[in-house]
Design a protein around this motif. Structure first.
Motif, PDB file in Angstrom:
ATOM      1  N   ARG A 105       1.087  -9.179  -5.936  1.00 33.31           N
ATOM      2  CA  ARG A 105       1.750  -9.819  -4.780  1.00 33.31           C
ATOM      3  C   ARG A 105       1.245 -11.281  -4.735  1.00 33.31           C
ATOM      4  O   ARG A 105       2.113 -12.139  -4.693  1.00 33.31           O
ATOM      5  CB  ARG A 105       1.296  -9.073  -3.833  1.00 33.31           C
ATOM      6  N   ASP A 106       0.070 -11.624  -4.704  1.00 32.45           N
ATOM      7  CA  ASP A 106      -0.530 -13.021  -4.825  1.00 32.45           C
ATOM      8  C   ASP A 106       0.299 -13.715  -5.798  1.00 32.45           C
ATOM      9  O   ASP A 106       0.730 -15.020  -5.601  1.00 32.45           O
ATOM     10  CB  ASP A 106      -1.782 -13.030  -4.753  1.00 32.45           C
TER      11      ASP A 106
ATOM     12  N   PRO B 242       2.849   1.191  -5.450  1.00 32.71           N
ATOM     13  CA  PRO B 242       2.890  -0.097  -4.733  1.00 32.71           C
ATOM     14  C   PRO B 242       2.272  -1.209  -5.528  1.00 32.71           C
ATOM     15  O   PRO B 242       1.454  -1.079  -6.560  1.00 32.71           O
ATOM     16  CB  PRO B 242       2.200  -0.004  -3.603  1.00 32.71           C
ATOM     17  N   MET B 243       2.804  -2.537  -5.106  1.00 30.49           N
ATOM     18  CA  MET B 243       2.309  -3.725  -5.932  1.00 30.49           C
ATOM     19  C   MET B 243       0.981  -3.876  -5.716  1.00 30.49           C
ATOM     20  O   MET B 243       0.482  -3.989  -4.463  1.00 30.49           O
ATOM     21  CB  MET B 243       3.376  -4.943  -5.936  1.00 30.49           C
ATOM     22  N   SER B 244       0.187  -4.116  -6.595  1.00 27.83           N
ATOM     23  CA  SER B 244      -1.123  -4.395  -6.236  1.00 27.83           C
ATOM     24  C   SER B 244      -1.393  -5.878  -5.398  1.00 27.83           C
ATOM     25  O   SER B 244      -0.394  -6.694  -5.693  1.00 27.83           O
ATOM     26  CB  SER B 244      -1.835  -4.579  -7.617  1.00 27.83           C
TER      27      SER B 244
END
Length: 147
Positions: free
Chosen positions: A125-126, A119-121
């Protein structure tokens, strides 16, 4: 095609049709060799298993392996007794091990390699969200700032 509903009237998958025909014998053999390679590979030393592959089981109990470099050819020859024992344990009458070096790299099939998607951290993501926002609002002074 008849409307009798019999199994013969249903279309078969291409692989099933090929395997049902005598022309599928080479394909059946290739699948058998691949399955045998998968059974023998765990019996090899781990550093060696990534560089060799079972290529054939020839008459007279001869196992033929391919190695992707001369160093792995030599290491597999040194492990010949263990490999032949492993082959006998899966039901082969293996008596001779032959190793050939190939110029083509041995690459596992993608189906053998399980890839896990991480999963993207939150930080990633931000950052992605800020980059996308900056593309959508070219007049914004701060690229990551939302309206």
């Amino acid at each position: 095609m008849t409307g009798s509903g019999s199994r013969d009237s249903l279309p078969q998958a291409a692989l099933e049709a090929l395997l049902a025909d005598p022309a599928g014998d080479p394909l059946r053999r290739a699948l058998w060799l691949d399955a045998l390679d998968l059974r023998l590979r765990p019996c090899l030393p781990p550093e060696l298993a990534a560089h060799v592959r079972l290529a054939n089981v020839a008459p007279g109990g001869k196992l033929v392996f391919l190695a992707d470099a001369p160093v792995w050819t030599a290491k597999l020859r040194l492990a010949a007794a263990e490999v032949l024992d492993a082959a006998r344990s899966v039901g082969l009458d293996a008596t001779v091990l032959t190793v050939k070096t190939t110029a083509v790299p041995l690459i596992d099939k993608p189906s053998r390699v399980e890839r896990t998607v991480k999963p993207m951290s939150t930080a990633s993501r931000d950052a992605l969200r800020a980059a996308l926002d900056s593309l959508q609002d070219p007049d914004s002074a701060e690229p990551g700032e939302r309206s």
